[in-house]
Design a protein around this motif. Sequence first.
Motif, mmCIF file in Angstrom:
data_model
loop_
_atom_site.group_PDB
_atom_site.id
_atom_site.type_symbol
_atom_site.label_atom_id
_atom_site.label_comp_id
_atom_site.label_asym_id
_atom_site.label_seq_id
_atom_site.Cartn_x
_atom_site.Cartn_y
_atom_site.Cartn_z
ATOM 1 N N TRP A 45 33.260 -8.046 -65.358
ATOM 2 C CA TRP A 45 32.568 -9.195 -65.622
ATOM 3 C C TRP A 45 31.107 -9.582 -67.005
ATOM 4 N N SER A 48 33.517 -10.930 -69.009
ATOM 5 C CA SER A 48 33.895 -12.434 -69.173
ATOM 6 C C SER A 48 32.769 -14.064 -68.671
ATOM 7 N N HIS A 49 31.578 -13.038 -67.666
ATOM 8 C CA HIS A 49 30.585 -13.951 -67.419
ATOM 9 C C HIS A 49 29.426 -13.921 -68.284
#
Length: 127
Positions: A45, A48-49
């Motif tokens: 998470w 990726s973000h």
Amino acid sequence: MVFADPLPCIFLYTYARVGDSQHNDCQRIIGCVPSGDTQNPAVFWGMSHYKQLPVEQLKRLAACMVIAGGKRNSAIVGGFEMVLCTKDGCVRVDEASTKELQRLAHAKLHAIGELIMSKHRRRTVRT
């Protein structure tokens, strides 16, 4: 290590022993880096973000990483506390706010699971 003065920054120090040799490394972190259970799939998470956003916005991403990490490895990742570090210093987030972040993280992770596992429905566009 976290420093607030003269410039807010985080350093990651790693120590590894391989056979008879020791390896030390210290690097300044300018983006996102996992700590603790770094092999946990929840690291996805953050990797990726993460974007350079105000800390107030990033705390929701951090909450999702910790909550998802605890679901994958409750032996190492447990509980939820948060400290926000800004140019003004480091402040522990109060319990009511962390409980709300936890609740929101659980809800978001559940919603993502529902999206992934649901059947794709085609919408018919009428003209």
